[in-house]
Design a protein around this motif. Sequence first.
Motif: not given
Length: 216
Positions: A72-76, A81-87
């Motif tokens: 689930r965290l990997y999908q985030y 997320n709201r801004n489609s930000t990739r980490f």
Amino acid sequence: MENWLMLLLLAIAFTGKAVVVSAAAAAYESPQFRVVHLESDFEIRLYMEISWMTALVRGTSFENSTKRGFHRLYQYLQGANRNSTRFFMTKPVLTSIIPSQRGGSPSSYIVRYYLPAEYNNKSPPPPSAELNLQLDKWKSHCIAVRKFSGYARDDNVEKEKDALGSSLGKRLMQGVDQNQYYNYSIAQYNASKHPTGRINEVWIDVSGFADEGCPV
């Protein structure tokens, strides 16, 4: 090259999917700390403020719950997320074990992704609702840490926790709440497909430890 490989393997290990990363992801970011007390088999670290994105998982298996939570965290991380930000990937992946109120095996786990330090002073983009993730901010506090090698598995994480609890009880009895021995976390720094030189840690909160720099 090794950093690239470790990042790829970590994502693949927890999700079963390949992922493309950029050169900027080659260096991992980790929570900042300083060692305030050192023993032969453990140390006390003073951690600065930390922001985590967390996934609560109901279950009795440390290994399975960690994989389910990280999925689930990997999908985030990949933009859910709201801004489609990739980490970028950070380390460690931290799994906090919540004991059952009725005793016996744990009934739930909290799997944590360390948010980069820039999010200590601002809010990260909210996760997609279906992921059921929560932001958790830790204040600066002290943590007892015991390192162990190999793989963190269902059959050894509690033994490592007990070993750390025993060491704390012998050396630092006055500074530690005995009930905290039952609340602990396992930090994993390597992908499951990285067989050698593995680093894992068991963490126990020792807030109130009467050493220099530890908040009471």
